[in-house]
Write a protein that holds these residues in place. Structure first.
Motif, PDB file in Angstrom:
ATOM      1  N   PHE A   2       0.816  -1.207   0.000  1.00 56.26           N
ATOM      2  CA  PHE A   2       0.000   0.000   0.000  1.00 56.26           C
ATOM      3  C   PHE A   2       0.857   1.267   0.000  1.00 56.26           C
ATOM      4  N   SER A   3       1.947   1.247   0.759  1.00 54.52           N
ATOM      5  CA  SER A   3       2.746   2.462   0.923  1.00 54.52           C
ATOM      6  C   SER A   3       3.720   2.687  -0.219  1.00 54.52           C
ATOM      7  N   THR A   4       3.830   1.708  -1.121  1.00 45.96           N
ATOM      8  CA  THR A   4       4.768   1.861  -2.237  1.00 45.96           C
ATOM      9  C   THR A   4       4.022   1.854  -3.566  1.00 45.96           C
ATOM     10  N   LYS A   5       3.682   0.687  -4.045  1.00 39.43           N
ATOM     11  CA  LYS A   5       3.071   0.561  -5.364  1.00 39.43           C
ATOM     12  C   LYS A   5       1.688   1.190  -5.463  1.00 39.43           C
ATOM     13  N   LEU A   6       0.969   1.254  -4.351  1.00 35.68           N
ATOM     14  CA  LEU A   6      -0.404   1.776  -4.408  1.00 35.68           C
ATOM     15  C   LEU A   6      -0.530   3.134  -3.740  1.00 35.68           C
ATOM     16  N   SER A   7       0.590   3.806  -3.529  1.00 39.87           N
ATOM     17  CA  SER A   7       0.560   5.071  -2.790  1.00 39.87           C
ATOM     18  C   SER A   7      -0.175   6.175  -3.539  1.00 39.87           C
ATOM     19  N   SER A   8      -0.444   5.978  -4.836  1.00 43.81           N
ATOM     20  CA  SER A   8      -1.161   7.006  -5.583  1.00 43.81           C
ATOM     21  C   SER A   8      -2.605   7.144  -5.125  1.00 43.81           C
ATOM     22  N   TYR A   9      -3.171   6.068  -4.553  1.00 44.96           N
ATOM     23  CA  TYR A   9      -4.544   6.189  -4.080  1.00 44.96           C
ATOM     24  C   TYR A   9      -4.776   5.619  -2.685  1.00 44.96           C
ATOM     25  N   LEU A  11       0.010  -0.189  10.305  1.00 52.89           N
ATOM     26  CA  LEU A  11      -0.177  -1.515  10.887  1.00 52.89           C
ATOM     27  C   LEU A  11      -0.446  -1.350  12.378  1.00 52.89           C
ATOM     28  N   ILE A  12      -1.629  -1.762  12.815  1.00 49.07           N
ATOM     29  CA  ILE A  12      -2.032  -1.633  14.206  1.00 49.07           C
ATOM     30  C   ILE A  12      -1.925  -3.007  14.864  1.00 49.07           C
ATOM     31  N   ARG A  13      -1.042  -3.121  15.844  1.00 47.37           N
ATOM     32  CA  ARG A  13      -0.786  -4.424  16.484  1.00 47.37           C
ATOM     33  C   ARG A  13      -1.745  -4.636  17.648  1.00 47.37           C
ATOM     34  N   ALA A  14      -2.991  -4.889  17.344  1.00 53.65           N
ATOM     35  CA  ALA A  14      -4.018  -5.153  18.350  1.00 53.65           C
ATOM     36  C   ALA A  14      -4.214  -6.662  18.488  1.00 53.65           C
ATOM     37  N   LYS A  15      -5.179  -7.055  19.321  1.00 48.06           N
ATOM     38  CA  LYS A  15      -5.466  -8.491  19.477  1.00 48.06           C
ATOM     39  C   LYS A  15      -5.807  -9.096  18.127  1.00 48.06           C
ATOM     40  N   VAL A  16      -6.625  -8.390  17.358  1.00 53.08           N
ATOM     41  CA  VAL A  16      -6.821  -8.712  15.944  1.00 53.08           C
ATOM     42  C   VAL A  16      -6.124  -7.603  15.166  1.00 53.08           C
ATOM     43  N   PRO A  17      -4.883  -7.846  14.706  1.00 51.34           N
ATOM     44  CA  PRO A  17      -4.131  -6.773  14.035  1.00 51.34           C
ATOM     45  C   PRO A  17      -4.814  -6.353  12.741  1.00 51.34           C
ATOM     46  N   ILE A  18      -4.630  -5.088  12.393  1.00 52.89           N
ATOM     47  CA  ILE A  18      -5.244  -4.550  11.185  1.00 52.89           C
ATOM     48  C   ILE A  18      -4.261  -3.619  10.487  1.00 52.89           C
ATOM     49  N   VAL A  19      -4.513  -3.384   9.216  1.00 57.75           N
ATOM     50  CA  VAL A  19      -3.907  -2.263   8.509  1.00 57.75           C
ATOM     51  C   VAL A  19      -5.003  -1.229   8.320  1.00 57.75           C
ATOM     52  N   LYS A  20      -4.743  -0.044   8.837  1.00 56.50           N
ATOM     53  CA  LYS A  20      -5.694   1.057   8.733  1.00 56.50           C
ATOM     54  C   LYS A  20      -5.208   1.976   7.609  1.00 56.50           C
ATOM     55  N   PHE A  21      -6.106   2.376   6.721  1.00 56.39           N
ATOM     56  CA  PHE A  21      -5.707   3.240   5.617  1.00 56.39           C
ATOM     57  C   PHE A  21      -6.900   4.049   5.120  1.00 56.39           C
ATOM     58  N   ARG A  22      -6.601   5.028   4.279  1.00 54.10           N
ATOM     59  CA  ARG A  22      -7.647   5.846   3.673  1.00 54.10           C
ATOM     60  C   ARG A  22      -7.535   5.759   2.166  1.00 54.10           C
ATOM     61  N   ASP A  23      -8.662   5.533   1.515  1.00 57.79           N
ATOM     62  CA  ASP A  23      -8.716   5.474   0.055  1.00 57.79           C
ATOM     63  C   ASP A  23      -8.997   6.875  -0.470  1.00 57.79           C
ATOM     64  N   LYS A  24      -8.075   7.412  -1.260  1.00 53.50           N
ATOM     65  CA  LYS A  24      -8.231   8.767  -1.777  1.00 53.50           C
ATOM     66  C   LYS A  24      -9.367   8.877  -2.793  1.00 53.50           C
ATOM     67  N   VAL A  25      -9.702   7.777  -3.454  1.00 51.48           N
ATOM     68  CA  VAL A  25     -10.758   7.817  -4.464  1.00 51.48           C
ATOM     69  C   VAL A  25     -12.122   8.009  -3.805  1.00 51.48           C
ATOM     70  N   SER A  26     -12.415   7.182  -2.833  1.00 51.00           N
ATOM     71  CA  SER A  26     -13.727   7.231  -2.181  1.00 51.00           C
ATOM     72  C   SER A  26     -13.748   8.136  -0.959  1.00 51.00           C
ATOM     73  N   CYS A  27     -12.550   8.519  -0.475  1.00 54.65           N
ATOM     74  CA  CYS A  27     -12.432   9.287   0.771  1.00 54.65           C
ATOM     75  C   CYS A  27     -12.992   8.502   1.962  1.00 54.65           C
ATOM     76  N   VAL A  28     -12.907   7.180   1.877  1.00 52.40           N
ATOM     77  CA  VAL A  28     -13.370   6.298   2.948  1.00 52.40           C
ATOM     78  C   VAL A  28     -12.160   5.728   3.670  1.00 52.40           C
ATOM     79  N   GLU A  29     -12.260   5.612   4.981  1.00 53.74           N
ATOM     80  CA  GLU A  29     -11.225   4.963   5.773  1.00 53.74           C
ATOM     81  C   GLU A  29     -11.580   3.501   5.952  1.00 53.74           C
ATOM     82  N   PHE A  30     -10.570   2.658   5.910  1.00 53.07           N
ATOM     83  CA  PHE A  30     -10.764   1.213   5.982  1.00 53.07           C
ATOM     84  C   PHE A  30      -9.897   0.608   7.076  1.00 53.07           C
ATOM     85  N   ASP A  31     -10.372  -0.504   7.631  1.00 58.78           N
ATOM     86  CA  ASP A  31      -9.582  -1.384   8.485  1.00 58.78           C
ATOM     87  C   ASP A  31      -9.544  -2.748   7.808  1.00 58.78           C
ATOM     88  N   LEU A  32      -8.357  -3.296   7.615  1.00 60.44           N
ATOM     89  CA  LEU A  32      -8.204  -4.577   6.926  1.00 60.44           C
ATOM     90  C   LEU A  32      -7.555  -5.578   7.867  1.00 60.44           C
TER      91      LEU A  32
END
Length: 498
Positions: free
Chosen positions: A260-267, A273-294
């Motif tokens: 995400f931070s390299t090849k897909l950094s355009s959007y 990376l959030i190291r929680a009990k269920v770890p996630i990658v938190k990010f924002r999509d510039k196209v939709s302006c929506v924040e996601f947890d993966l």
């Protein structure tokens, strides 16, 4: 949003004899062609060699990804947002300095395809398919027919035809306010389409390093309880077996974050990376302006998404009531698991539990009444079909939305025994707390319907628990006396924020 749905009836992964235990080194590349589109077969060459290149920093070894600056791979242009590059979700502004290694709950948010037509909804011939290869899917081309037995709208790709659902009648002022808030704030078709477009694109890119990976849109985006301001939840399923969340999941997410931070950094903006009990990658999509947890392989979230989706549609008072409770909790700062209060998922389960425990119940236990449809061992590619077979629940309880909201606050302020009882939607009643270590010294116990864990485990401080109880008590007393939603939640301001 439900990947590989064109392969209904086929196992989502190769049969067990073909699988390897050494997952990171021996992920099978001889994938049956029947499970892959032409593009996936081409992408199969981008395997764990690419993953190793990501970790080592040798990005030149990875072929260029098709999305160019300011576009998705399919050519959709990015609408530059005026939002800051920092997260700007509902609870992000005051959280930027909060440590993230706290206990979080996943899959608790809200979303639903709207009953209103929006200009951004694509025409039927412009549909985008929710799985690789753009192969027409029987799932997303099944139109909703009013005379079907089931009451839950089937999922349709891009939701081009909004489903008209009957809303409850609101005769008193408080009920009218609840309904007004719901109609203004419920997730719209265009909101869901934006998330689905991002999911489709990300799955295509992630499959360059995880050829068998499937990305599911889960949580409130699909469970019927979404709002216009809700974030998106994504579950990356990389294999059939469980994944160790402390080791494997974190490793996989580190690869995703690097991508995400390299090849897909355009959007993709600021993946963390959030190291929680269920770890996630938190990010924002510039196209939709929506924040996601993966997350990775937290498949219980896929199962409970469709269980909740069924509850959302079998009785027409459920969705408005859940939405107003979530907005109320957010306004009073008790809807944030990362800060030791209630997750949205726990709040939804609390509303469902209350509706199940009324003298004349408004909801049944779906897992008791339809055990074959909500079997925790059901293969993932079949889970989405269950809600379509469940008929409406015909309750004899004619309470208004306003009366139910007052009753909800009264139940948790004066009737529910927090010290000895556990909220169980699976059993449709309050049950004694288990004696296991997960339940000891916990102030609020809410049973996850499938895996039996405590979804409210984040409430681990007595001070936060007392605040939560106090908000229930004060809100019950104010609503009981004034019967005006504004006394516990400013209606106009909430609608403006959505």
């Amino acid at each position: 949003m439900f990947p590989n749905s064109s392969n209904l009836g086929r196992p989502p992964f190769p049969p067990k004899p073909q699988q390897h235990n050494n997952f990171f080194n021996k992920l099978p590349l001889n994938i049956p062609p029947t499970l892959l589109s032409h593009q996936q077969i081409i992408d199969a060459q981008f395997n764990f060699q690419n993953a190793a290149a990501l970790l080592s920093g040798n990005l030149t070894a990875i072929p260029a990804v098709s999305p160019q600056p300011l576009t998705y791979g399919n050519g959709n242009s990015i609408r530059t947002s005026a939002a800051s590059t920092t997260f700007r979700g509902r609870k992000r502004l005051n959280e930027q300095n909060v440590p993230y290694d706290v206990k979080r709950q996943r899959f608790h948010s809200p979303h639903r395809d709207s009953t209103l037509v929006n200009q951004t909804v694509p025409l039927p011939e412009e549909r985008r398919y929710s799985f690789p290869g753009s192969v027409p899917s029987p799932l997303f081309h099944t139109h909703y027919l009013p005379d079907l037995t089931g009451c839950v709208p089937p999922l349709q790709d891009s939701f081009p035809d909004p489903i008209e659902t009957t809303l409850p009648v609101a005769k008193d002022k408080l009920s009218q306010q609840v309904l007004e808030l719901f109609q203004a704030c419920q997730q719209q078709t265009c909101d869901l389409n934006k998330k689905e477009l991002c999911r489709t694109e990300l799955q295509r890119e992630i499959q360059r390093i995880f050829p068998q990976g499937r990305l599911f849109l889960v949580g409130s985006s699909l469970n019927g309880f979404g709002t216009r301001s809700s974030d998106g939840d994504l579950c990356l399923v990389v294999k059939e077996e469980p994944v160790n969340q402390k080791t494997e999941a974190r490793h996989i997410l580190s690869l995703v974050q690097k991508l995400f931070s390299t090849k897909l950094s355009s959007y993709i903006e600021r993946p963390q990376l959030i190291r929680a009990k269920v770890p996630i990658v938190k990010f924002r999509d510039k196209v939709s302006c929506v924040e996601f947890d993966l997350n990775v392989n937290n498949v219980v979230g896929i199962r409970n998404t469709f269980l909740l989706r069924t509850y959302a549609y079998i009785e027409n008072r459920v969705r408005p009531l859940v939405l107003v409770v979530k907005k109320w909790a957010n306004f009073h700062d008790i809807n944030d698991a990362s800060r030791g209060t209630l997750s949205s998922y726990s709040l939804v389960l609390m509303v469902l539990h209350y509706l199940q425990t009324l003298p004349e119940p408004i909801l049944p236990s779906l897992q008791k009444n339809y055990p074959e449809s909500f079997d925790s061992t059901m293969q993932l590619h079949l889970v989405h079909q269950a809600p379509r077979t469940i008929p409406p629940y015909l309750s004899k309880n004619g309470s208004s939305l306003g009366d139910l909201l007052v009753g909800f606050f009264k139940y948790y302020a004066t009737e529910f025994d927090w010290s000895s009882q556990m909220i169980s939607v699976r059993e449709a009643k309050a049950i004694p707390r288990p004696d296991g270590i997960e339940w000891r010294n916990k102030f609020i116990c809410v049973e996850e319907p499938f895996d039996g864990t405590n979804t409210a485990r984040a409430v681990h401080e007595k001070q936060k628990f007392d605040i939560i109880k106090d908000e229930f008590l004060k809100s019950w007393q104010r609503l009981r006396d004034k019967k005006d939603l504004n006394c516990v939640l400013p209606l106009r301001a909430t609608i403006q924020k959505r």
